[in-house]
Design a protein around this motif. Structure first.
Motif, PDB file in Angstrom:
ATOM      1  N   THR A 254      13.481  23.307   7.216  1.00  0.00           N
ATOM      2  CA  THR A 254      12.822  24.266   6.328  1.00  0.00           C
ATOM      3  C   THR A 254      13.237  24.025   4.882  1.00  0.00           C
ATOM      4  OG1 THR A 254      12.750  25.919   8.094  1.00  0.00           O
ATOM      5  CG2 THR A 254      12.474  26.707   5.840  1.00  0.00           C
ATOM      6  N   ARG A 255      14.518  23.835   4.659  1.00  0.00           N
ATOM      7  CA  ARG A 255      15.016  23.599   3.294  1.00  0.00           C
ATOM      8  C   ARG A 255      14.487  22.278   2.737  1.00  0.00           C
ATOM      9  NH1 ARG A 255      19.652  26.905   2.134  1.00  0.00           N
ATOM     10  NH2 ARG A 255      20.336  28.056   3.990  1.00  0.00           N
ATOM     11  N   TYR A 256      14.564  21.220   3.528  1.00  0.00           N
ATOM     12  CA  TYR A 256      14.157  19.903   3.029  1.00  0.00           C
ATOM     13  C   TYR A 256      12.652  19.831   2.784  1.00  0.00           C
ATOM     14  CZ  TYR A 256      18.599  17.351   3.277  1.00  0.00           C
ATOM     15  OH  TYR A 256      19.877  16.885   3.036  1.00  0.00           O
ATOM     16  N   LEU A 257      11.872  20.394   3.678  1.00  0.00           N
ATOM     17  CA  LEU A 257      10.428  20.341   3.497  1.00  0.00           C
ATOM     18  C   LEU A 257       9.968  21.252   2.367  1.00  0.00           C
ATOM     19  CD1 LEU A 257       9.309  20.148   7.220  1.00  0.00           C
ATOM     20  CD2 LEU A 257       9.009  18.378   5.479  1.00  0.00           C
ATOM     21  N   THR A 258      10.675  22.341   2.136  1.00  0.00           N
ATOM     22  CA  THR A 258      10.358  23.200   0.993  1.00  0.00           C
ATOM     23  C   THR A 258      10.538  22.437  -0.310  1.00  0.00           C
ATOM     24  OG1 THR A 258      10.957  25.221   2.179  1.00  0.00           O
ATOM     25  CG2 THR A 258      10.983  25.312  -0.222  1.00  0.00           C
TER      26      THR A 258
ATOM     27  N   PRO B 154      26.370  15.186   3.785  1.00  0.00           N
ATOM     28  CA  PRO B 154      26.108  16.459   3.113  1.00  0.00           C
ATOM     29  C   PRO B 154      24.659  16.895   3.256  1.00  0.00           C
ATOM     30  CG  PRO B 154      26.271  14.679   1.514  1.00  0.00           C
ATOM     31  CD  PRO B 154      26.669  14.092   2.837  1.00  0.00           C
ATOM     32  N   VAL B 155      24.449  18.183   3.263  1.00  0.00           N
ATOM     33  CA  VAL B 155      23.102  18.753   3.319  1.00  0.00           C
ATOM     34  C   VAL B 155      22.675  19.071   1.892  1.00  0.00           C
ATOM     35  CG1 VAL B 155      21.683  20.653   4.187  1.00  0.00           C
ATOM     36  CG2 VAL B 155      23.486  19.658   5.625  1.00  0.00           C
ATOM     37  N   THR B 156      21.685  18.335   1.387  1.00  0.00           N
ATOM     38  CA  THR B 156      21.300  18.414  -0.026  1.00  0.00           C
ATOM     39  C   THR B 156      19.776  18.387  -0.160  1.00  0.00           C
ATOM     40  OG1 THR B 156      21.453  15.999  -0.207  1.00  0.00           O
ATOM     41  CG2 THR B 156      23.417  17.263  -0.807  1.00  0.00           C
ATOM     42  N   PRO B 157      19.102  19.496   0.106  1.00  0.00           N
ATOM     43  CA  PRO B 157      17.634  19.486   0.083  1.00  0.00           C
ATOM     44  C   PRO B 157      17.022  19.110  -1.254  1.00  0.00           C
ATOM     45  CG  PRO B 157      18.512  21.727   0.291  1.00  0.00           C
ATOM     46  CD  PRO B 157      19.646  20.794   0.517  1.00  0.00           C
TER      47      PRO B 157
ATOM     48  N   ASP C 171       0.800  -1.220   0.000  1.00  0.00           N
ATOM     49  CA  ASP C 171       0.000   0.000   0.000  1.00  0.00           C
ATOM     50  C   ASP C 171       0.834   1.272   0.000  1.00  0.00           C
ATOM     51  OD1 ASP C 171      -2.746  -1.331   0.546  1.00  0.00           O
ATOM     52  OD2 ASP C 171      -1.439  -2.139   2.113  1.00  0.00           O
ATOM     53  N   PHE C 172       2.073   1.175   0.405  1.00  0.00           N
ATOM     54  CA  PHE C 172       2.924   2.363   0.443  1.00  0.00           C
ATOM     55  C   PHE C 172       4.381   1.944   0.365  1.00  0.00           C
ATOM     56  CE2 PHE C 172       2.146   1.236   4.950  1.00  0.00           C
ATOM     57  CZ  PHE C 172       3.445   1.051   5.389  1.00  0.00           C
ATOM     58  N   LEU C 173       5.203   2.893   0.004  1.00  0.00           N
ATOM     59  CA  LEU C 173       6.656   2.734   0.038  1.00  0.00           C
ATOM     60  C   LEU C 173       7.202   3.776   1.000  1.00  0.00           C
ATOM     61  CD1 LEU C 173       9.310   1.525  -1.001  1.00  0.00           C
ATOM     62  CD2 LEU C 173       9.219   3.138  -2.906  1.00  0.00           C
ATOM     63  N   GLY C 174       7.842   3.311   2.062  1.00  0.00           N
ATOM     64  CA  GLY C 174       8.503   4.226   2.978  1.00  0.00           C
ATOM     65  C   GLY C 174       9.900   4.545   2.464  1.00  0.00           C
ATOM     66  N   ILE C 175      10.251   5.802   2.469  1.00  0.00           N
ATOM     67  CA  ILE C 175      11.578   6.219   2.014  1.00  0.00           C
ATOM     68  C   ILE C 175      12.276   6.943   3.155  1.00  0.00           C
ATOM     69  CG2 ILE C 175      12.907   7.531   0.337  1.00  0.00           C
ATOM     70  CD1 ILE C 175      10.598   7.251  -1.609  1.00  0.00           C
ATOM     71  N   ASN C 176      13.461   6.485   3.487  1.00  0.00           N
ATOM     72  CA  ASN C 176      14.312   7.136   4.482  1.00  0.00           C
ATOM     73  C   ASN C 176      15.390   7.893   3.730  1.00  0.00           C
ATOM     74  OD1 ASN C 176      12.706   5.604   6.139  1.00  0.00           O
ATOM     75  ND2 ASN C 176      14.349   4.333   6.953  1.00  0.00           N
ATOM     76  N   VAL C 177      15.377   9.216   3.824  1.00  0.00           N
ATOM     77  CA  VAL C 177      16.276  10.012   2.994  1.00  0.00           C
ATOM     78  C   VAL C 177      16.882  11.135   3.817  1.00  0.00           C
ATOM     79  CG1 VAL C 177      14.307  11.356   2.121  1.00  0.00           C
ATOM     80  CG2 VAL C 177      16.450  11.382   0.869  1.00  0.00           C
ATOM     81  N   TYR C 178      18.198  11.231   3.748  1.00  0.00           N
ATOM     82  CA  TYR C 178      18.928  12.255   4.485  1.00  0.00           C
ATOM     83  C   TYR C 178      19.767  13.136   3.558  1.00  0.00           C
ATOM     84  CZ  TYR C 178      17.664   9.584   8.642  1.00  0.00           C
ATOM     85  OH  TYR C 178      16.967   8.944   9.635  1.00  0.00           O
ATOM     86  N   ASN C 179      20.225  12.591   2.442  1.00  0.00           N
ATOM     87  CA  ASN C 179      21.045  13.361   1.519  1.00  0.00           C
ATOM     88  C   ASN C 179      21.057  12.674   0.162  1.00  0.00           C
ATOM     89  OD1 ASN C 179      23.564  11.483   1.459  1.00  0.00           O
ATOM     90  ND2 ASN C 179      23.213  11.852   3.649  1.00  0.00           N
ATOM     91  N   GLY C 180      21.608  13.344  -0.812  1.00  0.00           N
ATOM     92  CA  GLY C 180      21.679  12.777  -2.161  1.00  0.00           C
ATOM     93  C   GLY C 180      22.853  13.352  -2.928  1.00  0.00           C
ATOM     94  N   HIS C 181      22.900  13.022  -4.218  1.00  0.00           N
ATOM     95  CA  HIS C 181      24.005  13.443  -5.079  1.00  0.00           C
ATOM     96  C   HIS C 181      23.488  14.385  -6.163  1.00  0.00           C
ATOM     97  CE1 HIS C 181      26.446  10.273  -3.287  1.00  0.00           C
ATOM     98  NE2 HIS C 181      25.458   9.424  -3.541  1.00  0.00           N
TER      99      HIS C 181
END
Length: 461
Positions: free
Chosen positions: A393-397, A343-346, A311-321
């Motif tokens: 604030t950055r990530y949720l934006t 790294p901080v990568t919104p 019914d859903f896919l949970g995604i755990n995400v903290y940073n990316g490339h």
């Protein structure tokens, strides 16, 4: 930002917060064993007491209510209910530890009494040591025992709990636990063995979904939590967007375990990963294997068992490339990083989440996202974590951009509610909205907790 149906929650895991590691009949898990061996954890710390949530859950849940948090994602410690991991004896009779079951009944009931929706995760890494002694996730039989466990939990709790996730981050279980030894059970295995761990975890997930749906007392919603490399484009041009999408799902030797593709393709799409041409076929032991199906642990019918409707896919995400058509963008010196060096990568919250929905076509929960800081109690007795507020604030934006683009994001769970035992890093990194003084177990809501509370209230108006 998000509509009124969007769910705002927070998350935790059993070993990281509960403590009480030998109380009331609880059995030994691989994390009990691993963290109590000198040299495995920073400063030789362990989760024996952690945040003492076992005794303080009512205080913690009441604090969630005061902050307007709508949902609490927590995991169940397998060994609290089944101390040696075994659910059914040879005659099919079930034997469980009543005190352990009572504890989770109390958590669920306390959440409901406080207007908080409970989300159960069945497995967040703390495998019973007795099962590990019999091969752990290298042993195919563990998948079937896990299905017994899932069936029991679902049958017992589904009168009150609708959302039950099977497994948290199979990528970390296989990579840090069985490949490089940083996590319990601390093994450093060859490529084929590590792939067998992933395979058995996928099998466990599929078997569990089937068994849970058969016994649920009301229609449940189920899925799992995935993590891994995700990318975002350096610009809005189509070429960069396409390049970032392709990089997000590429399998190479450097990210053999830390990718969404292998596990999610098997469980969500019903297809085995292509290990030829990816770099994996060059790994020791895989040189003569042309297709995933040729691996020694794959059985006929496994794909069908793994690929069950969810019914859903949970995604755990903290940073990316960050990626352009020419490849990965090198980070500039002094780029922002967390207390763990991440790294901080919104931007990953926008395009990375879009890519996951495009590929798997499932509603999404952000089951983990947050910032590790070195928070302190200031002279005024408060915890001022402006960096966390800025991060969120950055990530949720950026997450809102994916949401407005039509990605069905159902909710966001901040990791974590309280500071906690951060696995091999011990207690130094603090992820919580709530500061924990580990000597006194005092809870102090940080500035970010009040900020998050205001955000939730505004979103509901």
């Amino acid at each position: 930002m998000f509509d009124k149906n969007f769910l705002w929650g927070t998350a935790s895991s059993s070993y990281q917060i509960e403590g009480a590691f030998t109380e009331d009949g609880k059995g030994v898990s691989i994390w009990d064993t691993f963290s109590n061996k000198p040299g495995n954890i920073a400063h030789n710390e362990n989760g024996n007491e952690a945040c003492d949530h076992y005794h303080r859950y009512r205080e913690d849940i009441a604090l969630m209510k005061s902050l307007s948090i709508q949902a609490y994602r927590f995991s169940i410690s397998w060994t609290r209910i089944f101390p040696d991991g075994i659910v059914k004896d040879s005659d099919g009779n079930v034997h469980f530890n009543q005190a352990g079951l009572d504890f989770y009944d109390n958590i669920v009931n306390c959440c409901l009494e406080n207007g908080i929706e409970p989300f159960i995760t069945l497995y967040h890494w703390d495998l019973p040591q007795a099962l590990e002694d019999n091969g752990g996730w290298l042993n195919r039989q563990t998948a079937y025992i896990f299905a017994d466990y899932a069936e029991f939990i679902c049958e017992h709790f589904s009168d009150r709990v609708v959302n039950i996730a099977t497994i948290n981050e199979p990528q970390i279980i296989s990579g840090l636990g069985y490949m490089n030894g940083l996590h319990a059970p601390g093994k450093k295995l060859d490529c084929i063995s590590v792939l067998s761990v992933i395979h058995h975890l996928a099998l466990a997930h599929g078997l569990a979904v089937t068994r849970m749906r058969a016994v649920a007392k009301q229609p449940i919603k189920t899925g799992f939590s995935s993590t891994g490399d995700l990318c975002f484009p350096a610009s809005e041009c189509d070429e960069d967007i396409d390049a970032a999408r392709a990089e997000s799902f590429k399998i190479v030797t450097g990210n053999m375990t830390f990718n969404h593709t292998i596990f999610c393709d098997m469980t969500c799409l019903g297809r085995y990963p292509d290990i030829v041409g990816t770099g994996l076929h060059l790994e020791k032991g895989l040189e003569k294997i042309g297709h995933y199906k040729e691996l020694p642990f794959v059985k006929d019918g496994d794909s069908e068992l793994m690929h069950q409707p969810i019914d859903f896919l949970g995604i755990n995400v903290y940073n990316g490339h960050e990626v352009s058509v020419t490849g990965h963008i090198k980070k500039k010196p002094g780029s922002p990083r967390t207390a763990l060096g991440w790294p901080v990568t919104p931007g990953v919250m926008n395009y990375g989440i879009r890519y996951m929905y495009e590929r798997y076509n499932l509603p999404i929960y952000i089951f983990e996202d947050g910032l590790a800081c070195n928070d302190i109690i200031s002279l005024d007795g408060k915890v001022h974590d402006s960096n966390r507020i800025d991060f969120l604030t950055r990530y949720l934006t950026d997450l809102e951009k994916a949401y407005k683009a039509g990605v069905p994001i159902l909710g966001y769970f901040h990791w974590s509610f309280t500071d906690n035992f951060e696995w091999h890093s011990g207690y130094d990194p603090r992820f919580g909205l709530v500061f924990v003084d580990y000597e006194t177990q005092q809870r102090i809501p940080k500035d970010s907790a009040y900020w998050y509370s205001d955000l939730i209230r505004q979103s509901c108006n």
